[in-house]
Design an enzyme around this catalytic site. Structure first.
Site, mmCIF file in Angstrom:
data_model
loop_
_atom_site.group_PDB
_atom_site.id
_atom_site.type_symbol
_atom_site.label_atom_id
_atom_site.label_comp_id
_atom_site.label_asym_id
_atom_site.label_seq_id
_atom_site.Cartn_x
_atom_site.Cartn_y
_atom_site.Cartn_z
ATOM 1 N N GLU A 1 -17.065 1.895 -15.579
ATOM 2 C CA GLU A 1 -18.285 1.572 -16.327
ATOM 3 C C GLU A 1 -19.422 2.529 -15.964
ATOM 4 O O GLU A 1 -20.347 2.743 -16.742
ATOM 5 C CB GLU A 1 -18.706 0.119 -16.106
ATOM 6 N N HIS B 1 -17.249 -4.756 -17.115
ATOM 7 C CA HIS B 1 -17.721 -5.084 -15.779
ATOM 8 C C HIS B 1 -16.843 -6.153 -15.133
ATOM 9 O O HIS B 1 -16.425 -7.067 -15.835
ATOM 10 C CB HIS B 1 -19.167 -5.592 -15.903
ATOM 11 N N CYS C 1 7.194 15.232 -9.481
ATOM 12 C CA CYS C 1 6.268 14.135 -9.838
ATOM 13 C C CYS C 1 6.804 12.743 -9.525
ATOM 14 O O CYS C 1 6.102 11.912 -8.936
ATOM 15 C CB CYS C 1 5.949 14.161 -11.334
ATOM 16 N N CYS D 1 10.454 17.860 -11.915
ATOM 17 C CA CYS D 1 9.610 16.663 -12.035
ATOM 18 C C CYS D 1 10.381 15.393 -11.671
ATOM 19 O O CYS D 1 9.933 14.592 -10.857
ATOM 20 C CB CYS D 1 9.062 16.565 -13.457
ATOM 21 N N TYR E 1 -2.332 20.921 -4.318
ATOM 22 C CA TYR E 1 -2.099 19.489 -4.498
ATOM 23 C C TYR E 1 -0.845 19.007 -3.768
ATOM 24 O O TYR E 1 -0.816 17.883 -3.272
ATOM 25 C CB TYR E 1 -2.090 19.098 -5.982
HETATM 26 P P1 FAD Z 1 11.777 22.532 -13.999
HETATM 27 O O1 FAD Z 1 11.487 21.098 -14.173
HETATM 28 O O2 FAD Z 1 11.573 23.126 -12.659
HETATM 29 O O3 FAD Z 1 13.292 22.770 -14.483
HETATM 30 C C1 FAD Z 1 13.895 24.006 -14.364
HETATM 31 C C2 FAD Z 1 15.397 23.775 -14.210
HETATM 32 O O4 FAD Z 1 16.085 24.995 -14.434
HETATM 33 C C3 FAD Z 1 15.778 23.333 -12.800
HETATM 34 O O5 FAD Z 1 16.435 22.087 -12.867
HETATM 35 C C4 FAD Z 1 16.697 24.437 -12.298
HETATM 36 O O6 FAD Z 1 17.754 23.948 -11.491
HETATM 37 C C5 FAD Z 1 17.221 25.029 -13.600
HETATM 38 N N1 FAD Z 1 17.670 26.422 -13.520
HETATM 39 C C6 FAD Z 1 16.967 27.503 -13.082
HETATM 40 N N2 FAD Z 1 17.680 28.627 -13.245
HETATM 41 C C7 FAD Z 1 18.850 28.271 -13.813
HETATM 42 C C8 FAD Z 1 20.000 29.002 -14.227
HETATM 43 N N3 FAD Z 1 20.062 30.337 -14.148
HETATM 44 N N4 FAD Z 1 21.044 28.317 -14.762
HETATM 45 C C9 FAD Z 1 20.998 26.974 -14.883
HETATM 46 N N5 FAD Z 1 19.930 26.233 -14.499
HETATM 47 C C10 FAD Z 1 18.856 26.877 -13.985
HETATM 48 N N6 FAD Z 1 3.589 17.954 -12.506
HETATM 49 C C11 FAD Z 1 2.833 16.972 -13.069
HETATM 50 O O7 FAD Z 1 2.502 17.061 -14.244
HETATM 51 N N7 FAD Z 1 2.451 15.881 -12.325
HETATM 52 C C12 FAD Z 1 2.803 15.725 -11.024
HETATM 53 O O8 FAD Z 1 2.434 14.730 -10.382
HETATM 54 C C13 FAD Z 1 3.601 16.732 -10.422
HETATM 55 N N8 FAD Z 1 4.003 16.618 -9.132
HETATM 56 C C14 FAD Z 1 4.785 17.585 -8.589
HETATM 57 C C15 FAD Z 1 5.164 17.448 -7.252
HETATM 58 C C16 FAD Z 1 5.946 18.418 -6.659
HETATM 59 C C17 FAD Z 1 6.350 18.255 -5.221
HETATM 60 C C18 FAD Z 1 6.358 19.562 -7.418
HETATM 61 C C19 FAD Z 1 7.212 20.632 -6.776
HETATM 62 C C20 FAD Z 1 5.995 19.701 -8.734
HETATM 63 C C21 FAD Z 1 5.191 18.717 -9.335
HETATM 64 N N9 FAD Z 1 4.772 18.838 -10.665
HETATM 65 C C22 FAD Z 1 3.985 17.856 -11.217
HETATM 66 C C23 FAD Z 1 5.107 20.023 -11.485
HETATM 67 C C24 FAD Z 1 6.273 19.723 -12.418
HETATM 68 O O9 FAD Z 1 7.366 19.253 -11.676
HETATM 69 C C25 FAD Z 1 6.641 20.996 -13.180
HETATM 70 O O10 FAD Z 1 5.492 21.492 -13.834
HETATM 71 C C26 FAD Z 1 7.723 20.748 -14.219
HETATM 72 O O11 FAD Z 1 8.887 20.217 -13.641
HETATM 73 C C27 FAD Z 1 8.052 22.068 -14.940
HETATM 74 O O12 FAD Z 1 9.114 21.874 -15.842
HETATM 75 P P2 FAD Z 1 10.035 23.110 -16.268
HETATM 76 O O13 FAD Z 1 10.890 22.599 -17.385
HETATM 77 O O14 FAD Z 1 9.221 24.311 -16.499
HETATM 78 O O15 FAD Z 1 10.924 23.443 -14.988
#
Ligand code: FAD
Length: 457
Positions: A439, A434, A47, A42, A177
């Site tokens: 609205e 308004h 995001c 994110c 999206y």
């Molecule tokens: P992530 O944020 O993906 O974090 C997972 C982390 O784990 C990563 O940093 C990764 O490097 C780390 N990792 C993985 N495996 C290992 C390992 N073995 N050892 C150490 N580290 C590891 N959501 C919204 O709500 N609004 C939006 O506008 C929106 N826009 C988006 C736009 C794009 C282009 C993308 C790709 C996603 C968007 N999202 C949006 C979705 C949102 O980013 C995700 O839903 C959110 O980041 C999920 O969080 P998470 O904690 O599950 O995983």
């Protein structure tokens, strides 16, 4: 020698960071391990940088109508400035995330974690071994790239944030999206943009009128839409990439971006060794409290495939910490999640689509389309749309769908009454403000049409 913690969190994204912070406030000794950058998808490549790019691209719409308000604008755009300023802001946010974790005593470890058992983790770079009573997997996902010849010539959203220069043209494959948002970003910044999608309309799963409306809006911005077609092959030709489509057409583009979905990060870090089971769809299987098939290991966020949105990952992370470290089992309610697409025009929705609602009995649909006031002095003819879907005869509001300026902001707020079970009469009770677009939601008089016995009347 191993180091002991109460909680090890793998992945410092939206879900992992929140879980680590909340668990630490309950007194747990926490380590969080991140192999890339703290903040996760994110903050680093989702995001946040996406919305900054969206803001940048929207100036072109404003410049287009500025003349009708008497302005003369000599506008020029510089991509490296945008990327550099965005990078500065992301670095600031990353530092703030680290500081917030460390302030609560969470150990932030930059490494790749591999599970070596139910309670142990090995770090790839340092070789350190960590142990904990509880492990949380918050490892997120990564872009899926179709396995076609020349796929290495394409980019994904990850690389789109770091392009050295804007391409003269871009083909974006996908209809979700990410595809739609990046198409309007690139088009708004002056790139000749095409979407190719295997389905018959973008934004599958959204209300049909929204999908239709956004399709029209994309085309009004000069974005070409090629439906029911796939990319078969990519090959280099000079500075361009020649794309072979499934309908036998070949065409050159300055860049090709795959926005063909995301896969959960479930391989290469010992899930099998720790006995963590997957769903048939390839996500980590969890119960309502985010517990995996191994009782010592939990999982939250995108890797569980419940809803791939940041606020949901955050909620799941907090609920996990309440459950596991505050003796207060909390299950996240995954119904009624509002969702937005920050395209131009913007799209946002909550609740049932019109088609879904028809299976819930007799319903009324209130629908309005009009030119947003900001466009009325110009020749811009784009219309916005607001739709309320309710149970028949002034009953409960089942869904709300908006296309146009500030759609996401409006849906964020109507999510509150709709989540509380508001009826049409509750909406009517609110005094209109308004002149606003919102609205319209509180001034609908009679249904635009009704469904009785599943039939539109
Ligand atoms: P992530 O944020 O993906 O974090 C997972 C982390 O784990 C990563 O940093 C990764 O490097 C780390 N990792 C993985 N495996 C290992 C390992 N073995 N050892 C150490 N580290 C590891 N959501 C919204 O709500 N609004 C939006 O506008 C929106 N826009 C988006 C736009 C794009 C282009 C993308 C790709 C996603 C968007 N999202 C949006 C979705 C949102 O980013 C995700 O839903 C959110 O980041 C999920 O969080 P998470 O904690 O599950 O995983």
């Amino acid at each position: 020698m191993s180091e002991a913690f109460d909680l090890i969190v793998i992945g410092a994204g939206s879900g992992g960071v929140r879980a680590a912070r909340v668990a630490a406030t309950y007194g747990a000794r926490v380590a969080i391990i991140e192999e890339y950058r703290v903040g996760g998808t994110c903050v680093i490549r989702g995001c946040v940088p996406k919305k900054l790019f969206v803001y940048a691209s929207r100036f072109s719409d404003m410049f287009e109508i500025a003349g009708s308000f008497g302005w003369t604008v000599d506008a020029r755009f510089d991509w490296p400035t945008l990327v550099a300023n965005k990078d500065k802001e992301i670095a600031r946010l990353e530092a703030a995330y680290v500081a917030a974790l460390e302030k609560r005593g969470v150990g932030v470890i930059r490494d790749r974690a591999i599970l070596t058992g139910s309670n142990s983790v090995e770090l790839v770079k340092s070789g350190r071994v960590l142990e904990a009573k509880t492990i949380l997997l918050a490892t997120g996902g990564h872009p899926y790239i179709p396995d076609i010849p020349g796929k290495e010539l394409g980019i994904t959203s990850n690389e789109a944030f770091h392009l050295e220069k804007l391409p003269h043209s871009i083909l974006i494959e996908g209809g979700g999206y990410v595809a739609v948002e990046f198409a309007t970003v690139f088009a708004g910044l002056g790139v000749d943009t095409t979407i190719v999608y295997r389905g018959d309309c973008v934004l599958r799963g959204f209300d049909a009128d929204l999908r239709q409306g956004v399709s029209v809006g994309l085309q009004e911005r000069g974005i070409r839409l090629i439906y029911e077609t796939n990319v078969r092959r990519l090959r280099k030709s000079g500075d361009d990439i020649v794309v072979s489509f499934s309908d036998e057409v070949d065409a050159p583009f300055g860049a090709v971006m795959f926005a063909t979905g995301r896969n959960a990060n479930v391989s290469g870090y010992g899930l099998d060794v720790a006995g963590v089971a997957l769903t048939p769809g390839g996500h980590i299987a969890v119960d309502e409290y985010s517990r995996t098939s191994n009782p010592a290991i939990y999982a939250v966020g995108d890797v569980t495939g419940r809803s791939q949105l940041t606020p949901v990952a955050i909620r799941e992370g907090a609920a996990f910490a309440e459950t596991a470290f505050n003796n207060n089992p909390v299950a996240v309610d995954h119904s009624m999640i509002g969702t937005a697409v920050f395209s131009e025009p913007e799209v946002a929705s909550i609740g049932l689509t019109e088609a879904e609602a028809t299976t819930h009995g007799d319903i009324d649909v209130y629908l309005t389309r009009f030119r947003p006031m900001i466009n009325t002095l110009s020749t811009k003819s784009e219309r916005m749309m607001l739709k309320l879907v309710t149970l028949a005869n002034g009953g409960m509001v089942l869904g709300c769908h908006i296309l146009g300026p500030s759609a996401a902001e409006m849906i964020q707020l109507v999510a509150i009454p709709i989540g509380m079970g508001a009826t049409k009469a509750d909406f009517d009770r609110a005094m209109a403000m308004h002149p606003t677009a919102g609205e319209e939601l509180v001034t609908f008089k009679t249904p635009t049409y009704r469904y009785r016995g599943g039939v539109k009347v």
